[in-house]
Design a protein around this motif. Structure first.
Motif, short mmCIF file in Angstrom:
data_model
loop_
_atom_site.label_atom_id
_atom_site.label_comp_id
_atom_site.label_asym_id
_atom_site.label_seq_id
_atom_site.Cartn_x
_atom_site.Cartn_y
_atom_site.Cartn_z
N LYS A 198 0.83 -1.21 0.00
CA LYS A 198 0.00 0.00 0.00
C LYS A 198 0.87 1.26 0.00
O LYS A 198 0.69 2.16 0.81
CB LYS A 198 -0.95 0.01 1.21
CG LYS A 198 -1.89 -1.18 1.27
CD LYS A 198 -2.85 -1.08 2.43
CE LYS A 198 -3.82 -2.25 2.44
NZ LYS A 198 -4.78 -2.18 3.57
N SER A 199 1.83 1.31 -0.93
CA SER A 199 2.74 2.46 -0.98
C SER A 199 2.59 3.26 -2.27
O SER A 199 3.52 3.95 -2.68
CB SER A 199 4.20 1.99 -0.84
OG SER A 199 4.55 1.12 -1.92
N SER A 200 1.44 3.18 -2.92
CA SER A 200 1.20 3.99 -4.11
C SER A 200 1.11 5.46 -3.69
O SER A 200 0.85 5.77 -2.52
CB SER A 200 -0.10 3.57 -4.80
OG SER A 200 -1.22 3.93 -4.01
N PRO A 201 1.36 6.40 -4.60
CA PRO A 201 1.24 7.82 -4.25
C PRO A 201 -0.11 8.16 -3.63
O PRO A 201 -0.17 8.94 -2.67
CB PRO A 201 1.44 8.53 -5.60
CG PRO A 201 2.31 7.60 -6.37
CD PRO A 201 1.85 6.22 -5.98
N GLY A 202 -1.18 7.57 -4.14
CA GLY A 202 -2.50 7.83 -3.57
C GLY A 202 -2.61 7.38 -2.13
O GLY A 202 -3.20 8.08 -1.29
N ASP A 203 -2.04 6.22 -1.81
CA ASP A 203 -2.06 5.72 -0.44
C ASP A 203 -1.27 6.64 0.49
O ASP A 203 -1.72 6.97 1.60
CB ASP A 203 -1.48 4.30 -0.38
CG ASP A 203 -2.37 3.27 -1.06
OD1 ASP A 203 -3.59 3.45 -1.03
OD2 ASP A 203 -1.84 2.31 -1.64
N LEU A 204 -0.07 7.02 0.06
CA LEU A 204 0.77 7.90 0.88
C LEU A 204 0.07 9.24 1.13
O LEU A 204 0.04 9.74 2.26
CB LEU A 204 2.11 8.15 0.18
CG LEU A 204 3.12 7.00 0.14
CD1 LEU A 204 4.30 7.38 -0.73
CD2 LEU A 204 3.59 6.65 1.54
N HIS A 205 -0.49 9.83 0.08
CA HIS A 205 -1.15 11.13 0.20
C HIS A 205 -2.33 11.05 1.16
O HIS A 205 -2.55 11.95 1.98
CB HIS A 205 -1.62 11.61 -1.17
CG HIS A 205 -0.51 11.82 -2.14
ND1 HIS A 205 -0.72 12.10 -3.48
CD2 HIS A 205 0.84 11.79 -1.98
CE1 HIS A 205 0.44 12.24 -4.09
NE2 HIS A 205 1.41 12.05 -3.20
#
Length: 319
Positions: A159-166
């Motif tokens: 779960k380290s996609s940019p969307g997840d991080l943001h």
């Protein structure tokens, strides 16, 4: 430019600032343009998203056994320390958990630091290791964990996609309503509103920061001092995704319908469509991140919001 004092003094300061802008725009257009470009550059820096720098993995022993991943992120909106003795500012995201068929239960935590801190640490392996140890200490104290003293650096976490991080760090995309060229022709009044908007964005971002002590040679029991604010978890709205096929049954388009009863206008929604997924955000109200069943052509995406039914419908073609 901060305005302080009594109401009368604040109004006087605002009028003086307004007069200065008027005079600057008329008598020195080059300086006026330079001032605007400086504000826009500053706004762009504070509006840039957090970027993954590295990921630390360790074994969690309590309160539950499993793997803990800590994403170390670089984020310009996190203040840099004034000197070596100053506290280190860190923005911490929400702890997210999940399960995997291969590794079982795991947890993911994001910690964002100012880019200058990470650049300085990269120059010395000992310094970057101190950052990792500090991150582990933060996780133990903030979330009541007991962790293994051994860790290793991995490419990425689940779960380290940019969307997840943001989402976990509370980053909200700021709508880009004008280009720098258009901004350079703004009136003094419009610029004043722009500066006020920028200050509001900064205050919102700083309020989510957490302060921890600067890494030292030895990790002490009272190393971490946390100042945090409550974070309202957005709801996951009800939705329906439908795959449209052609006459021979080959997928040709996707149609996503999302129920948004708390939304009045499309302007409240932030929508991002990529080939792999779609992200819908309504600040502090709704959050929806979905993977497309098939790869889509994001350039064909179109969205319509029905104000009466409070319903968003998104259509996009399949590649």
């Amino acid at each position: 430019m901060p305005f302080t004092g009594s109401t009368e003094n604040v109004l006087q300061q605002v009028n003086q600032f307004w007069a200065m802008l008027d005079d600057l725009s008329e008598n020195d257009p080059a300086a006026y343009r330079k001032l605007i470009e400086k504000q826009m550059k500053e706004r762009a820096e504070f509006s840039s998203p957090p970027v993954l720098h590295s990921c630390v993995r360790t074994q969690m022993l309590e309160p539950k056994t499993g793997l803990l991943y800590i994403n170390i992120c670089s984020w310009k909106c996190v203040p840099a320390p004034q000197d070596l003795s100053s506290p280190l500012s860190v923005c911490a995201g929400n702890l997210e958990t999940g399960t995997d068929e291969n590794q079982g239960w795991f947890a993911v935590l994001d910690l964002a630091l100012n880019p200058a801190v990470l650049q300085e640490s990269n120059a010395d392996k000992t310094d970057i290791n101190k950052v990792y140890v500090l991150a582990l200490s933060f996780a133990q104290q903030q979330h009541g964990m007991r962790l293994s003293q051994e860790y290793n650096v991995v490419n990425c976490s689940p779960k380290s996609s940019p969307g997840d991080l943001h989402h976990r760090l509370g980053f909200q995309t700021q709508p880009n309503t004008s280009t720098q060229t258009e901004t350079a022709s703004q009136t003094p009044g419009a610029l004043l509103r722009q500066i006020s908007s920028l200050r509001s964005v900064k205050q919102d971002e700083v309020s989510t920061s957490q302060i921890i002590s600067k890494p030292t040679e030895h990790i002490k029991k009272d190393l971490i001092q946390v100042i945090s604010t409550a974070f309202v978890e957005p709801q996951k709205p009800e939705y329906q995704m439908e795959v449209k096929t052609d006459t021979v049954g080959v997928p040709c388009s996707m149609e996503l319908t999302v129920e948004l009863p708390k939304v009045r206008s499309m302007s409240e929604c932030q929508l991002r469509v990529s080939k792999e997924d779609v992200l819908l955000e309504v600040d502090e109200v709704y959050y929806l991140l979905l993977d497309w069943p098939n790869t889509v052509n994001e350039d064909t995406a179109s969205a319509i919001f029905n104000k009466k039914k409070r319903r968003l419908r998104l259509k996009v073609d399949v590649l």
